[in-house]
Structures are given as C-alpha cells and as structure tokens.
Design a protein around this motif. Structure first.
Motif, PDB file in Angstrom:
ATOM      1  N   LEU A  23       0.854  -1.203   0.000  1.00  0.00           N
ATOM      2  CA  LEU A  23       0.000   0.000   0.000  1.00  0.00           C
ATOM      3  C   LEU A  23       0.880   1.239   0.000  1.00  0.00           C
ATOM      4  O   LEU A  23       1.955   1.226   0.557  1.00  0.00           O
ATOM      5  N   ALA A  24       0.374   2.324  -0.555  1.00  0.00           N
ATOM      6  CA  ALA A  24       1.130   3.572  -0.571  1.00  0.00           C
ATOM      7  C   ALA A  24       1.196   4.163   0.825  1.00  0.00           C
ATOM      8  O   ALA A  24       0.277   4.048   1.599  1.00  0.00           O
ATOM      9  N   GLY A  25       2.306   4.827   1.158  1.00  0.00           N
ATOM     10  CA  GLY A  25       2.405   5.536   2.414  1.00  0.00           C
ATOM     11  C   GLY A  25       3.019   4.730   3.542  1.00  0.00           C
ATOM     12  O   GLY A  25       2.395   4.564   4.567  1.00  0.00           O
ATOM     13  N   CYS A  26       4.238   4.235   3.405  1.00  0.00           N
ATOM     14  CA  CYS A  26       4.854   3.454   4.470  1.00  0.00           C
ATOM     15  C   CYS A  26       5.327   4.359   5.592  1.00  0.00           C
ATOM     16  O   CYS A  26       5.600   5.526   5.397  1.00  0.00           O
ATOM     17  N   GLY A  27       5.461   3.788   6.764  1.00  0.00           N
ATOM     18  CA  GLY A  27       6.011   4.500   7.897  1.00  0.00           C
ATOM     19  C   GLY A  27       7.506   4.694   7.721  1.00  0.00           C
ATOM     20  O   GLY A  27       8.139   4.123   6.850  1.00  0.00           O
ATOM     21  N   SER A  28       8.096   5.476   8.614  1.00  0.00           N
ATOM     22  CA  SER A  28       9.497   5.824   8.445  1.00  0.00           C
ATOM     23  C   SER A  28      10.459   4.796   9.041  1.00  0.00           C
ATOM     24  O   SER A  28      11.639   4.844   8.771  1.00  0.00           O
ATOM     25  N   LEU A  29       9.983   3.862   9.856  1.00  0.00           N
ATOM     26  CA  LEU A  29      10.860   2.863  10.445  1.00  0.00           C
ATOM     27  C   LEU A  29      11.350   1.901   9.367  1.00  0.00           C
ATOM     28  O   LEU A  29      10.576   1.296   8.669  1.00  0.00           O
ATOM     29  N   ASN A  30      12.682   1.761   9.240  1.00  0.00           N
ATOM     30  CA  ASN A  30      13.261   0.890   8.231  1.00  0.00           C
ATOM     31  C   ASN A  30      14.147  -0.147   8.897  1.00  0.00           C
ATOM     32  O   ASN A  30      15.317   0.095   9.140  1.00  0.00           O
ATOM     33  N   PRO A  31      13.608  -1.335   9.208  1.00  0.00           N
ATOM     34  CA  PRO A  31      14.405  -2.373   9.854  1.00  0.00           C
ATOM     35  C   PRO A  31      15.316  -3.113   8.896  1.00  0.00           C
ATOM     36  O   PRO A  31      16.062  -3.990   9.311  1.00  0.00           O
ATOM     37  N   PHE A  32      15.297  -2.796   7.618  1.00  0.00           N
ATOM     38  CA  PHE A  32      16.042  -3.541   6.612  1.00  0.00           C
ATOM     39  C   PHE A  32      17.442  -2.996   6.381  1.00  0.00           C
ATOM     40  O   PHE A  32      18.189  -3.522   5.599  1.00  0.00           O
ATOM     41  N   GLY A  33      17.807  -1.938   7.036  1.00  0.00           N
ATOM     42  CA  GLY A  33      19.129  -1.348   6.871  1.00  0.00           C
ATOM     43  C   GLY A  33      19.015   0.155   6.745  1.00  0.00           C
ATOM     44  O   GLY A  33      18.151   0.670   6.051  1.00  0.00           O
ATOM     45  N   ALA A  40       8.016  -0.995   0.193  1.00  0.00           N
ATOM     46  CA  ALA A  40       6.706  -0.442  -0.138  1.00  0.00           C
ATOM     47  C   ALA A  40       5.634  -1.044   0.758  1.00  0.00           C
ATOM     48  O   ALA A  40       5.736  -2.195   1.185  1.00  0.00           O
ATOM     49  N   CYS A  41       4.615  -0.271   1.004  1.00  0.00           N
ATOM     50  CA  CYS A  41       3.455  -0.758   1.751  1.00  0.00           C
ATOM     51  C   CYS A  41       2.515  -1.471   0.783  1.00  0.00           C
ATOM     52  O   CYS A  41       2.527  -1.207  -0.418  1.00  0.00           O
ATOM     53  N   PRO A  42       1.689  -2.372   1.294  1.00  0.00           N
ATOM     54  CA  PRO A  42       0.662  -2.995   0.449  1.00  0.00           C
ATOM     55  C   PRO A  42      -0.265  -1.927  -0.131  1.00  0.00           C
ATOM     56  O   PRO A  42      -0.512  -0.901   0.496  1.00  0.00           O
ATOM     57  N   ARG A  43      -0.761  -2.183  -1.328  1.00  0.00           N
ATOM     58  CA  ARG A  43      -1.621  -1.218  -2.022  1.00  0.00           C
ATOM     59  C   ARG A  43      -3.079  -1.613  -1.830  1.00  0.00           C
ATOM     60  O   ARG A  43      -3.454  -2.764  -2.046  1.00  0.00           O
ATOM     61  N   ALA A  44      -3.895  -0.659  -1.413  1.00  0.00           N
ATOM     62  CA  ALA A  44      -5.331  -0.905  -1.229  1.00  0.00           C
ATOM     63  C   ALA A  44      -6.073  -0.637  -2.532  1.00  0.00           C
ATOM     64  O   ALA A  44      -5.806   0.353  -3.212  1.00  0.00           O
ATOM     65  N   VAL A  45      -6.982  -1.552  -2.885  1.00  0.00           N
ATOM     66  CA  VAL A  45      -7.714  -1.470  -4.142  1.00  0.00           C
ATOM     67  C   VAL A  45      -9.200  -1.671  -3.863  1.00  0.00           C
ATOM     68  O   VAL A  45      -9.583  -2.663  -3.241  1.00  0.00           O
ATOM     69  N   VAL A 152      -2.008  -6.612  11.435  1.00  0.00           N
ATOM     70  CA  VAL A 152      -0.613  -6.962  11.695  1.00  0.00           C
ATOM     71  C   VAL A 152      -0.308  -8.181  10.843  1.00  0.00           C
ATOM     72  O   VAL A 152      -0.950  -9.213  10.972  1.00  0.00           O
ATOM     73  N   ILE A 153       0.667  -8.040   9.952  1.00  0.00           N
ATOM     74  CA  ILE A 153       0.958  -9.082   8.977  1.00  0.00           C
ATOM     75  C   ILE A 153       2.385  -9.585   9.170  1.00  0.00           C
ATOM     76  O   ILE A 153       3.328  -8.801   9.150  1.00  0.00           O
ATOM     77  N   GLN A 154       2.540 -10.894   9.327  1.00  0.00           N
ATOM     78  CA  GLN A 154       3.861 -11.517   9.405  1.00  0.00           C
ATOM     79  C   GLN A 154       4.344 -11.771   7.984  1.00  0.00           C
ATOM     80  O   GLN A 154       3.687 -12.472   7.222  1.00  0.00           O
ATOM     81  N   LEU A 155       5.477 -11.201   7.626  1.00  0.00           N
ATOM     82  CA  LEU A 155       5.968 -11.293   6.251  1.00  0.00           C
ATOM     83  C   LEU A 155       6.887 -12.467   6.002  1.00  0.00           C
ATOM     84  O   LEU A 155       7.145 -12.813   4.862  1.00  0.00           O
ATOM     85  N   GLY A 156       7.442 -13.068   6.999  1.00  0.00           N
ATOM     86  CA  GLY A 156       8.414 -14.136   6.762  1.00  0.00           C
ATOM     87  C   GLY A 156       9.720 -13.540   6.305  1.00  0.00           C
ATOM     88  O   GLY A 156      10.220 -12.606   6.891  1.00  0.00           O
ATOM     89  N   GLY A 157      10.256 -14.035   5.195  1.00  0.00           N
ATOM     90  CA  GLY A 157      11.561 -13.586   4.732  1.00  0.00           C
ATOM     91  C   GLY A 157      11.552 -12.447   3.742  1.00  0.00           C
ATOM     92  O   GLY A 157      12.593 -11.991   3.337  1.00  0.00           O
ATOM     93  N   GLY A 158      10.415 -11.953   3.318  1.00  0.00           N
ATOM     94  CA  GLY A 158      10.389 -10.922   2.293  1.00  0.00           C
ATOM     95  C   GLY A 158       9.683  -9.663   2.738  1.00  0.00           C
ATOM     96  O   GLY A 158       9.510  -9.410   3.916  1.00  0.00           O
ATOM     97  N   THR A 159       9.296  -8.887   1.743  1.00  0.00           N
ATOM     98  CA  THR A 159       8.520  -7.671   1.992  1.00  0.00           C
ATOM     99  C   THR A 159       7.133  -7.884   1.406  1.00  0.00           C
ATOM    100  O   THR A 159       6.818  -8.946   0.892  1.00  0.00           O
ATOM    101  N   GLY A 160       6.348  -6.846   1.437  1.00  0.00           N
ATOM    102  CA  GLY A 160       4.991  -6.937   0.917  1.00  0.00           C
ATOM    103  C   GLY A 160       4.884  -6.634  -0.565  1.00  0.00           C
ATOM    104  O   GLY A 160       3.784  -6.497  -1.088  1.00  0.00           O
TER     105      GLY A 160
END
Length: 182
Positions: A23-33, A40-45, A152-160
């Motif tokens: 979705l558009a509009g992710c938060g500023s916290l970046n745990p990936f580095g 990217a956030c999941p996109r709502a349709v 609250v979504i558990q992503l596992g090893g990837g992103t959304g």
C-alpha cells in the motif's frame, strides 16, 4: 480496534499470518538497513464491480421505490510501518457513503463489506467481512463514515511487494449484474 465516524463501527482485522502486502504511504521505520529505502506498503484497491450495493425490500420489485438503502465505497486509504521482526502493521481506512431508500421503515441498515489480502498473482490469502450498523437519525438520509482497521501481517523472509488489499461488498449475482450495467 476499529474506529469510525457517523455512527458506524467495525471489528479489528488481526494478524493475517504469513502474508505480505503493498500500500502507498509506508512508515518511516526501516528495519532492513539504514541505507536502504523502506519497503513499499501494500496497495489498497477498491474492486470496481463490488464498490456499490443496493438493498431492496423483499419481493419482486426493483424500482427506486423498493430501495431500502444503497452504499458505496468512496476510497480506501492505507499506511504501514515495518518492524525488525519482519512484521508490517497496516492502518487501512475504508470510506463509505450510505443512503437511505424510500422503502426503509426502520431508519437503519446493516451494511456488510469485505477486506481481502492477495499475493502478487491476486490469489486471496485471507478475507474477512465486517457488518456496519447504520442508524439514520431525524431527517438524515445520507451518511459518510470512515472505518479504520488495523492489520498486523507476518511477512516471513520478504517484503509486501506485489501484494494488495482488496475491498468491496459481497454481492449477489443480481447485485453484481446491476453494478456492471451501470
């Protein structure tokens, strides 16, 4: 917990396990580095054919005088924030408009919509429905409301990346055909 305005309420959509979204509009916290761009956030349709519903009183009549209520999804807004445990918390706002029809005698409606999480191939991974009670007070015949749902979504090893949130009304075949004729 879902919050709402305009006398509408919805339950919370919780823990859609092992799914990712975009979705558009992710938060500023970046745990990936620190040097990486946040995912990217999941996109709502809003599903176009499922974006409106008209409920008629029981019987064969299907003209304007038989309408109990009609409702539409105007838009869906979302934001997200990733955490260090590869979870993403989504805040999804569903914006509804509900109109009272001439056949409504109870001055209230029960409006049901769904939220579904789908992967990059549009395969639905999770789906939940919400029923929103609407009460028309006084001379009010049209109400606007915003339903807030936290996921609250558990992503596992990837992103959304590539995932979507679909929002619409669960329609009968007759209602779907009516929407397609419009």
């Amino acid at each position: 917990m879902a919050n709402s305005t305009g006398n509408l309420r919805a339950p919370t959509l919780l823990a859609l396990a092992a799914t990712g979204l975009v979705l558009a509009g992710c938060g500023s916290l970046n745990p990936f580095g620190k040097s990486e761009t946040p995912p990217a956030c999941p996109r709502a349709v809003v599903v176009n054919d499922l974006s409106r519903v008209t409920e008629y009183r029981p019987g064969a009549g299907r003209d304007l005088s038989d309408v109990v209520y009609s409702a539409g999804i105007e838009r869906v807004d979302s934001t997200c924030e990733y955490d260090r445990r590869r979870k993403v918390t989504m805040q999804t706002t569903v914006n509804l408009v509900v109109e009272r029809g001439p056949a409504d005698r109870a001055r209230q409606a029960q409006v049901t919509y769904f939220v579904a999480v789908a992967d990059a191939a549009n395969q639905v991974l999770a789906r939940e429905t919400f029923t929103v009670p609407v009460k028309f007070e006084g001379n009010v015949t049209r109400m606007q409301a915003s339903e807030e749902i936290e996921q609250v979504i558990q992503l596992g090893g990837g992103t959304g990346a590539g995932h979507k949130i679909f929002v619409g009304f669960p329609l009968t075949e007759e209602q779907l055909n009516q929407n397609r004729r419009r």
